[in-house]
Design a protein around this motif. Structure first.
Motif, PDB file in Angstrom:
ATOM      1  N   ALA A 432       0.834  -1.275  -0.072  1.00  0.00           N
ATOM      2  CA  ALA A 432       0.005  -0.070   0.208  1.00  0.00           C
ATOM      3  C   ALA A 432       1.010   1.176  -0.112  1.00  0.00           C
ATOM      4  N   LEU A 433       1.964   1.162   0.675  1.00  0.00           N
ATOM      5  CA  LEU A 433       2.708   2.427   0.829  1.00  0.00           C
ATOM      6  C   LEU A 433       3.632   2.556  -0.625  1.00  0.00           C
ATOM      7  N   ILE A 434       3.936   1.663  -1.291  1.00  0.00           N
ATOM      8  CA  ILE A 434       4.587   1.652  -2.472  1.00  0.00           C
ATOM      9  C   ILE A 434       3.627   2.214  -3.437  1.00  0.00           C
ATOM     10  N   ASN A 435       2.525   1.756  -3.602  1.00  0.00           N
ATOM     11  CA  ASN A 435       1.609   2.034  -4.502  1.00  0.00           C
ATOM     12  C   ASN A 435       1.110   3.513  -4.115  1.00  0.00           C
ATOM     13  N   GLY A 436       1.045   4.038  -2.833  1.00  0.00           N
ATOM     14  CA  GLY A 436       0.710   5.289  -2.427  1.00  0.00           C
ATOM     15  C   GLY A 436       1.734   6.268  -3.134  1.00  0.00           C
ATOM     16  N   ASN A 437       3.005   5.937  -2.751  1.00  0.00           N
ATOM     17  CA  ASN A 437       3.831   6.884  -3.219  1.00  0.00           C
ATOM     18  C   ASN A 437       3.819   6.742  -4.675  1.00  0.00           C
ATOM     19  N   ILE A 438       3.701   5.805  -5.491  1.00  0.00           N
ATOM     20  CA  ILE A 438       3.759   5.963  -6.967  1.00  0.00           C
ATOM     21  C   ILE A 438       2.480   6.679  -7.362  1.00  0.00           C
ATOM     22  N   ALA A 439       1.307   6.633  -6.800  1.00  0.00           N
ATOM     23  CA  ALA A 439       0.161   7.717  -7.045  1.00  0.00           C
ATOM     24  C   ALA A 439       0.328   9.053  -6.803  1.00  0.00           C
ATOM     25  N   SER A 440       1.274   9.211  -5.712  1.00  0.00           N
ATOM     26  CA  SER A 440       1.407  10.788  -5.663  1.00  0.00           C
ATOM     27  C   SER A 440       2.794  11.138  -6.246  1.00  0.00           C
ATOM     28  N   GLY A 441       3.313  10.304  -6.958  1.00  0.00           N
ATOM     29  CA  GLY A 441       4.462  10.871  -8.016  1.00  0.00           C
ATOM     30  C   GLY A 441       5.832  10.824  -7.075  1.00  0.00           C
ATOM     31  N   GLY A 442       6.112  10.000  -5.973  1.00  0.00           N
ATOM     32  CA  GLY A 442       6.960   9.970  -4.955  1.00  0.00           C
ATOM     33  C   GLY A 442       8.148   9.290  -5.919  1.00  0.00           C
ATOM     34  N   PHE A 443       9.185   8.759  -4.879  1.00  0.00           N
ATOM     35  CA  PHE A 443      10.396   8.125  -5.455  1.00  0.00           C
ATOM     36  C   PHE A 443      10.089   6.996  -6.263  1.00  0.00           C
ATOM     37  N   PHE A 444       8.962   6.283  -5.918  1.00  0.00           N
ATOM     38  CA  PHE A 444       8.937   4.882  -6.431  1.00  0.00           C
ATOM     39  C   PHE A 444       7.930   4.973  -7.911  1.00  0.00           C
ATOM     40  N   ALA A 445       7.652   6.094  -7.948  1.00  0.00           N
ATOM     41  CA  ALA A 445       6.905   6.401  -9.419  1.00  0.00           C
ATOM     42  C   ALA A 445       7.509   6.388 -10.685  1.00  0.00           C
ATOM     43  N   GLN A 446       9.107   6.024 -10.326  1.00  0.00           N
ATOM     44  CA  GLN A 446       9.747   5.474 -11.345  1.00  0.00           C
ATOM     45  C   GLN A 446       9.703   4.201 -11.856  1.00  0.00           C
ATOM     46  N   PHE A 447       8.952   3.365 -10.861  1.00  0.00           N
ATOM     47  CA  PHE A 447       8.854   1.580 -11.062  1.00  0.00           C
ATOM     48  C   PHE A 447       7.208   1.627 -11.452  1.00  0.00           C
ATOM     49  N   HIS A 448       7.360   1.663 -12.854  1.00  0.00           N
ATOM     50  CA  HIS A 448       5.841   1.211 -13.506  1.00  0.00           C
ATOM     51  C   HIS A 448       6.011   0.208 -14.357  1.00  0.00           C
ATOM     52  N   GLY A 449       5.189  -0.456 -14.844  1.00  0.00           N
ATOM     53  CA  GLY A 449       5.054  -1.379 -15.856  1.00  0.00           C
ATOM     54  C   GLY A 449       5.849  -2.500 -15.367  1.00  0.00           C
ATOM     55  N   ALA A 450       6.682  -3.158 -16.123  1.00  0.00           N
ATOM     56  CA  ALA A 450       7.547  -4.291 -15.754  1.00  0.00           C
ATOM     57  C   ALA A 450       8.713  -3.898 -14.616  1.00  0.00           C
ATOM     58  N   SER A 451       9.015  -2.474 -14.573  1.00  0.00           N
ATOM     59  CA  SER A 451       9.937  -2.246 -13.687  1.00  0.00           C
ATOM     60  C   SER A 451       9.613  -2.425 -12.260  1.00  0.00           C
ATOM     61  N   TYR A 452       8.229  -2.225 -12.042  1.00  0.00           N
ATOM     62  CA  TYR A 452       7.541  -2.405 -10.863  1.00  0.00           C
ATOM     63  C   TYR A 452       7.707  -3.877 -10.408  1.00  0.00           C
ATOM     64  N   TYR A 453       7.591  -5.038 -11.294  1.00  0.00           N
ATOM     65  CA  TYR A 453       7.569  -6.391 -10.791  1.00  0.00           C
ATOM     66  C   TYR A 453       9.139  -6.579 -10.523  1.00  0.00           C
ATOM     67  N   TRP A 454      10.092  -5.964 -11.510  1.00  0.00           N
ATOM     68  CA  TRP A 454      11.554  -6.254 -11.230  1.00  0.00           C
ATOM     69  C   TRP A 454      12.050  -5.670  -9.753  1.00  0.00           C
ATOM     70  N   LEU A 455      11.372  -4.534  -9.222  1.00  0.00           N
ATOM     71  CA  LEU A 455      11.558  -4.086  -8.021  1.00  0.00           C
ATOM     72  C   LEU A 455      11.476  -5.066  -6.918  1.00  0.00           C
ATOM     73  N   PHE A 456      10.261  -5.667  -7.130  1.00  0.00           N
ATOM     74  CA  PHE A 456       9.884  -6.634  -6.212  1.00  0.00           C
ATOM     75  C   PHE A 456      10.791  -8.138  -6.291  1.00  0.00           C
ATOM     76  N   VAL A 457      11.300  -8.421  -7.408  1.00  0.00           N
ATOM     77  CA  VAL A 457      12.088  -9.390  -7.626  1.00  0.00           C
ATOM     78  C   VAL A 457      13.597  -8.959  -6.588  1.00  0.00           C
ATOM     79  N   GLY A 458      14.048  -7.920  -7.009  1.00  0.00           N
ATOM     80  CA  GLY A 458      15.123  -7.341  -6.431  1.00  0.00           C
ATOM     81  C   GLY A 458      14.930  -7.397  -4.880  1.00  0.00           C
ATOM     82  N   ILE A 459      13.917  -6.912  -4.371  1.00  0.00           N
ATOM     83  CA  ILE A 459      13.636  -7.033  -3.036  1.00  0.00           C
ATOM     84  C   ILE A 459      13.519  -8.207  -2.343  1.00  0.00           C
TER      85      ILE A 459
END
Length: 497
Positions: A432-459
């Motif tokens: 929820a916090l990751i998606n909230g940050n994306i919705a508000s244009g925060g740091f994680f907004a750069q992780f969209h599309g496939a990069s969003y899933y690659w982010l979780f693979v890395g974590i």
């Protein structure tokens, strides 16, 4: 004469199922239908109705992030409240009263979803009420099953938990096939209204069995619990002697055996620290993966027949594969690996489960790369990811709670179940916090599309590396007394979701 007497005695003492069991299992099947049915269309509905009703491609990423944020906050609340519901039941109300009263709140929540399908504030209120209802009864329902048994019929307990587990998955499978179709054909009022009717039916079924339940009365506030002992020890460290654990400071004030039990809980929590990342990724199959499925080629050709599945129906693959994998792993894979010298300890299973979780997201990330390129990959690739994720669920979810049961004394097993559910809440809060940050244009907004899933693979990979370093150093102590009965209870507890 002696033989006749023994035979008569055997007949007299033959174990019988408690008369309350059909009501409990019927209630559970209907309640799980209502919960999973509503959730199967939640993310897609929020996007289409509230966050991007004009289907503007420029708004889709933010709209999906907002929908995912709302969905994961809802799950966070639903899995935080069982801890409170269990305490209230054990200390003040008993299980029967809290299940009945909170079920009514649950029904009102479903009513709000059906009535406020065009009002976001009213709809969110409905979600909050459902989270209170589902969370409030979650820790009580499966425990209520065990309360119905005594020494005369406890041999039947594992069979009943098997039926209890079956009712959970039956409700899930049927609802995730039916409700997306109802939403497609009849619209949101019926799609949210039918789960509400099933929850009302669940409440009625539970009420009809009121005279048949064994009701364990509340025991009042029990100060010999995990929270009280931990807080007392933390603020009274001056009472600890040199060389003792920090929790030993509570032994003068609290029961020594209970203090040792709390120590066991903390040992298990060292493993549970790694569970939230699993749940953060697993729960996306009911939200992010559903939104991805909308963009896939969902036509399935089986040779003798062909059909197109709806996006919300694809998630049905998870309970189907899970039901298949549990006996496969239990009776074939684990024994085979043990025979060839690869000991399948709980800690090894958990590590393997985290690796498979990451692998499932690798598949999803590649699928999303195709979507980002304007293609429509086959839904079979997502189904393949469900195969891997379901195997990971067997290795992590069931093994995790089983580990808690074997590594904690009997007096702390309820605490461990509640803490396990809190790991689900923690994982969803992270989403929820990751998606909230994306919705508000925060740091994680750069992780969209496939990069969003690659982010979780890395974590997940980072967690796995840390886990592989820590796991061999963990101290273990088994408290198990009746493994067969308890493993069945573990499965029921784990899947009471």
């Amino acid at each position: 004469m002696s033989e006749t007497t023994l035979t008569a005695a055997a007949v007299t003492t033959e174990a019988k199922y408690p008369r309350s069991i059909p009501y409990i299992i019927g209630n559970e099947a209907a309640e799980r239908f209502s919960f999973y049915g509503m959730r199967s269309i939640l993310a897609t509905f929020l996007v289409a109705q509230f966050f991007n009703p004009t289907l503007n491609p420029a708004l889709q990423t933010v709209a999906e992030a907002k929908a995912n944020q709302s969905t994961h906050f809802f799950v966070t609340l639903a899995y935080t409240l069982p801890f409170i519901g269990g305490l209230v039941a054990d200390w003040f109300t008993g299980k029967y009263r809290i299940i009945l009263y909170i079920s009514i709140v649950y029904c009102i929540g479903h009513l709000c979803l059906a009535l406020f399908d065009k009002n976001l504030n009213g709809f969110i209120m409905g979600l909050i009420l459902i989270a209170i209802g589902a969370g409030g009864i979650k820790s009580c329902v499966s425990a209520n099953v065990g309360d119905q048994f005594d020494k005369s019929n406890q041999v039947l307990l594992s069979k009943v938990y098997g039926w209890f587990y079956f009712s959970i998955n039956a409700g899930s499978v049927i609802s995730t096939v039916l409700i997306p179709w109802v939403y497609e054909v009849w619209g949101p009022k019926w799609a949210f209204g039918i789960p509400g009717l099933l929850m009302a039916l669940a409440t009625i079924i539970f009420f009809l069995g009121r005279k048949k339940y064994v009701r364990v009365p509340p025991g009042g506030v029990n100060k010999n619990n995990f929270v009280f002992i931990s807080v007392y020890a933390l603020f009274n460290q001056s009472k600890k002697q040199k060389g003792q654990s920090w929790l030993d400071a509570a032994k003068g004030e609290y029961n020594s055996e209970k203090v040792e039990g709390v120590k066991a809980v903390y040992r298990v929590m060292a493993v549970f620290i790694f569970a939230p990342i699993f749940w953060a990724m697993w729960d996306q199959n009911l939200s992010e993966w559903v939104l991805q499925a909308e963009k896939l080629d969902r036509h399935i050709n089986l040779g003798f027949t062909s059909f197109t599945v709806l996006a919300g129906q694809v998630q049905t693959a998870n309970p189907i594969f899970l039901l298949s994998f549990i006996p496969l792993f239990t009776y074939f894979i684990y024994p085979f690996l043990d025979r060839i010298g690869i000991k399948t300890t709980p800690l090894r299973r958990l590590g393997a489960g985290l690796a498979l979780t990451a692998l499932s997201f690798v598949i999803i990330a590649f699928v999303q790369q195709g979507v980002d390129a304007g293609q429509h990959p086959s839904v079979w690739w997502q189904i393949f990811a469900y195969v891997v994720l379901s195997a990971a669920e067997v290795l992590v979810s069931i093994t995790g709670l089983e580990y808690a049961y074997t590594q904690a004394p009997k007096s702390m097993k309820g605490t461990m179940s509640a803490i396990w559910l809190l790991t689900v809440a923690a994982g969803n809060l992270f989403d929820a916090l990751i998606n909230g940050n994306i919705a508000s244009g925060g740091f994680f907004a750069q992780f969209h599309g496939a990069s969003y899933y690659w982010l979780f693979v890395g974590i997940c990979t980072a967690f796995l590396v840390i886990y592989l370093f820590i796991a061999p150093r963990l101290k273990e102590r088994s408290y198990i007394e009746h493994p067969e009965a308890e493993v069945d209870e573990v499965i029921a507890q784990t899947n009471n979701l």
